[in-house]
Design a protein around this motif. Structure first.
Motif, PDB file in Angstrom:
ATOM      1  N   GLU A 154      41.317  31.274  40.815  1.00  9.37           N
ATOM      2  CA  GLU A 154      41.770  32.510  40.179  1.00  9.37           C
ATOM      3  C   GLU A 154      42.125  32.281  38.711  1.00  9.37           C
ATOM      4  N   VAL A 155      42.708  31.134  38.402  1.00  9.83           N
ATOM      5  CA  VAL A 155      43.018  30.804  37.010  1.00  9.83           C
ATOM      6  C   VAL A 155      41.732  30.704  36.197  1.00  9.83           C
ATOM      7  N   ILE A 156      40.738  30.036  36.738  1.00  6.94           N
ATOM      8  CA  ILE A 156      39.464  29.870  36.026  1.00  6.94           C
ATOM      9  C   ILE A 156      38.769  31.216  35.848  1.00  6.94           C
ATOM     10  N   GLU A 157      38.822  32.058  36.867  1.00  9.26           N
ATOM     11  CA  GLU A 157      38.206  33.384  36.767  1.00  9.26           C
ATOM     12  C   GLU A 157      38.891  34.222  35.689  1.00  9.26           C
ATOM     13  N   ALA A 158      40.225  34.123  35.602  1.00  5.32           N
ATOM     14  CA  ALA A 158      40.967  34.850  34.559  1.00  5.32           C
ATOM     15  C   ALA A 158      40.560  34.349  33.176  1.00  5.32           C
ATOM     16  N   ALA A 159      40.377  33.029  33.040  1.00  2.00           N
ATOM     17  CA  ALA A 159      39.962  32.453  31.756  1.00  2.00           C
ATOM     18  C   ALA A 159      38.563  32.924  31.377  1.00  2.00           C
ATOM     19  N   LYS A 160      37.684  33.037  32.361  1.00  2.00           N
ATOM     20  CA  LYS A 160      36.326  33.524  32.086  1.00  2.00           C
ATOM     21  C   LYS A 160      36.370  34.968  31.594  1.00  2.00           C
ATOM     22  N   LYS A 161      37.169  35.793  32.242  1.00  2.00           N
ATOM     23  CA  LYS A 161      37.284  37.194  31.830  1.00  2.00           C
ATOM     24  C   LYS A 161      37.880  37.306  30.425  1.00  2.00           C
ATOM     25  N   ALA A 162      38.761  36.378  30.088  1.00  2.00           N
ATOM     26  CA  ALA A 162      39.377  36.368  28.758  1.00  2.00           C
ATOM     27  C   ALA A 162      38.499  35.686  27.717  1.00  2.00           C
ATOM     28  N   GLN A 163      37.325  35.216  28.134  1.00  2.00           N
ATOM     29  CA  GLN A 163      36.344  34.582  27.258  1.00  2.00           C
ATOM     30  C   GLN A 163      36.904  33.333  26.557  1.00  2.00           C
ATOM     31  N   ILE A 164      37.699  32.562  27.327  1.00  2.00           N
ATOM     32  CA  ILE A 164      38.248  31.318  26.797  1.00  2.00           C
ATOM     33  C   ILE A 164      37.773  30.118  27.621  1.00  2.00           C
TER      34      ILE A 164
ATOM     35  N   LEU B 272      53.433  30.090  23.823  1.00  2.00           N
ATOM     36  CA  LEU B 272      52.842  29.070  24.680  1.00  2.00           C
ATOM     37  C   LEU B 272      53.795  27.887  24.757  1.00  2.00           C
ATOM     38  N   PHE B 273      53.679  27.124  25.820  1.00  2.00           N
ATOM     39  CA  PHE B 273      54.604  26.019  26.074  1.00  2.00           C
ATOM     40  C   PHE B 273      53.902  24.669  25.950  1.00  2.00           C
ATOM     41  N   ALA B 274      54.685  23.639  25.689  1.00  2.00           N
ATOM     42  CA  ALA B 274      54.154  22.277  25.605  1.00  2.00           C
ATOM     43  C   ALA B 274      53.802  21.828  27.021  1.00  2.00           C
ATOM     44  N   ASP B 275      52.613  22.165  27.438  1.00  2.00           N
ATOM     45  CA  ASP B 275      52.165  21.917  28.812  1.00  2.00           C
ATOM     46  C   ASP B 275      50.639  21.993  28.809  1.00  2.00           C
ATOM     47  N   THR B 276      50.020  21.916  29.981  1.00  2.00           N
ATOM     48  CA  THR B 276      48.568  22.020  30.058  1.00  2.00           C
ATOM     49  C   THR B 276      48.129  23.463  29.851  1.00  2.00           C
ATOM     50  N   ILE B 277      46.884  23.621  29.463  1.00  2.00           N
ATOM     51  CA  ILE B 277      46.318  24.964  29.339  1.00  2.00           C
ATOM     52  C   ILE B 277      46.363  25.665  30.695  1.00  2.00           C
ATOM     53  N   TYR B 278      46.077  24.924  31.741  1.00  2.00           N
ATOM     54  CA  TYR B 278      46.103  25.488  33.097  1.00  2.00           C
ATOM     55  C   TYR B 278      47.461  26.102  33.416  1.00  2.00           C
TER      56      TYR B 278
ATOM     57  N   GLN C 291      42.292  31.604  19.858  1.00  2.00           N
ATOM     58  CA  GLN C 291      42.323  30.870  21.128  1.00  2.00           C
ATOM     59  C   GLN C 291      43.633  31.112  21.866  1.00  2.00           C
ATOM     60  N   LYS C 292      44.721  31.142  21.127  1.00  2.00           N
ATOM     61  CA  LYS C 292      46.025  31.432  21.739  1.00  2.00           C
ATOM     62  C   LYS C 292      46.041  32.852  22.310  1.00  2.00           C
ATOM     63  N   GLN C 293      45.457  33.786  21.579  1.00  2.00           N
ATOM     64  CA  GLN C 293      45.415  35.166  22.065  1.00  2.00           C
ATOM     65  C   GLN C 293      44.642  35.261  23.375  1.00  2.00           C
ATOM     66  N   ARG C 294      43.533  34.544  23.455  1.00  2.00           N
ATOM     67  CA  ARG C 294      42.706  34.634  24.663  1.00  2.00           C
ATOM     68  C   ARG C 294      43.373  33.961  25.860  1.00  2.00           C
ATOM     69  N   ILE C 295      44.180  32.938  25.619  1.00  2.00           N
ATOM     70  CA  ILE C 295      44.974  32.363  26.712  1.00  2.00           C
ATOM     71  C   ILE C 295      46.001  33.388  27.191  1.00  2.00           C
ATOM     72  N   SER C 296      46.604  34.107  26.252  1.00  2.00           N
ATOM     73  CA  SER C 296      47.557  35.154  26.611  1.00  2.00           C
ATOM     74  C   SER C 296      46.877  36.261  27.414  1.00  2.00           C
ATOM     75  N   ILE C 297      45.661  36.605  27.028  1.00  2.00           N
ATOM     76  CA  ILE C 297      44.907  37.633  27.756  1.00  2.00           C
ATOM     77  C   ILE C 297      44.556  37.141  29.162  1.00  2.00           C
TER      78      ILE C 297
END
Length: 279
Positions: free
Chosen positions: A141-151, A121-127, A177-183
């Motif tokens: 689409e970003v928010i939908e991906a986060a929902k599917k990743a349960q984050i 992960l990079f020093a940046d926003t979660i988005y 939490q990092k794993q779910r952002i990756s997912i």
């Protein structure tokens, strides 16, 4: 002391800058199928004794294949070669019957999603960290991906939500939490081939459950290659490739391998016995 630090950093940066770029073919090829084939593949690292020896296997499209074996047996090398971090010394690697060296490199990577234990992960926003999966994705689409990743629910508890800044390598986030952002990135990319390095090994039970649910959704209708450390997680794989010292020494389903004398049965028995003494 500062000179030593600067000199060491300079050498590492110079080594990186001097690496050869991957040259794209003059007439790159594409594929409509996403089966994977390794044909007589051999490979060795420059400064190590390890060698991958005459590796042959086929992974059918939309199936799950697990790579198992002791540490240093060649599992990660297989995924590194598929991603073209290195090219084999001998043999060919094909996707849909096309040699991956005959593909445009960006095209190859666009068809491969990777979720590993060590999330970058990079020093940046979660988005922006999620949007790496598809730079052209919309906010929805970003928010939908986060929902599917349960984050998504966790992100919404943060003061700045998706605009929350995180430190380099996810400083401030837990491993799960990092794993779910990756997912979430992988959901956004939606590539037909998914590479997984068993990612629930070092997370708490709550995160493990959420990660497993997210991966089950992510894996639908994909060709999946899993580096498995805990054999009980890959009992339903269509094929298991057992590596030892750079070679495939066994292959088959769990039910096939567990009744044969060999490395897989040995690993299974060792892991089963270790659980008996877990308190």
């Amino acid at each position: 002391m500062n000179y030593i630090k600067v000199s060491d950093s300079y050498k590492r940066i110079l080594k990186f800058l001097n690496e050869k770029c991957i040259e794209n073919p003059a007439n790159p090829k594409k594929t409509n199928n996403f089966d994977i084939t390794f044909e007589n593949v051999e490979f060795s690292y420059e400064d190590e004794d390890f060698k991958l020896k005459n590796v042959n296997f086929e992974i059918e499209e939309n199936t799950l294949t697990a790579l198992v074996g002791p540490s240093g047996s060649g599992k990660t090398t297989i995924t590194n070669l598929l991603l073209r971090f290195w090219d084999p010394d001998e043999g060919k690697i094909k996707i849909g019957g096309v040699d991956i060296q005959e593909m445009d490199y960006d095209y190859l990577l666009s068809n491969l999603s990777v979720v590993m234990q060590n999330v970058i992960l990079f020093a940046d926003t979660i988005y922006n960290n999620i949007k790496i999966g598809d730079k052209n994705a919309s906010k929805e689409e970003v928010i939908e991906a986060a929902k599917k990743a349960q984050i998504h629910e966790f992100i919404m508890t943060l003061p700045d939500g998706y605009d929350t800044m995180i430190g380099e390598n996810g400083l401030g986030l837990s491993g799960g939490q990092k794993q779910r952002i990756s997912i979430a990135r992988a959901f956004l990319q939606n590539a037909p081939i998914l590479i997984l390095d068993e990612i629930t090994s070092n997370v708490d039970p709550i995160n493990e459950s959420k990660i497993q649910n997210a991966i089950s959704e992510l894996a639908k209708n994909k060709t999946i290659l899993v580096i498995a450390h805990h054999l009980n997680t890959i009992k339903n794989a269509e094929n298991i490739l057992v590596f030892d010292d750079g070679q495939i020494v066994q292959n088959g389903t769990h039910d096939d391998l567990i009744i044969k004398e060999g490395l897989y049965k040995t690993l299974w028995n060792v892991q089963s016995k270790s659980k008996e003494y877990t308190f």
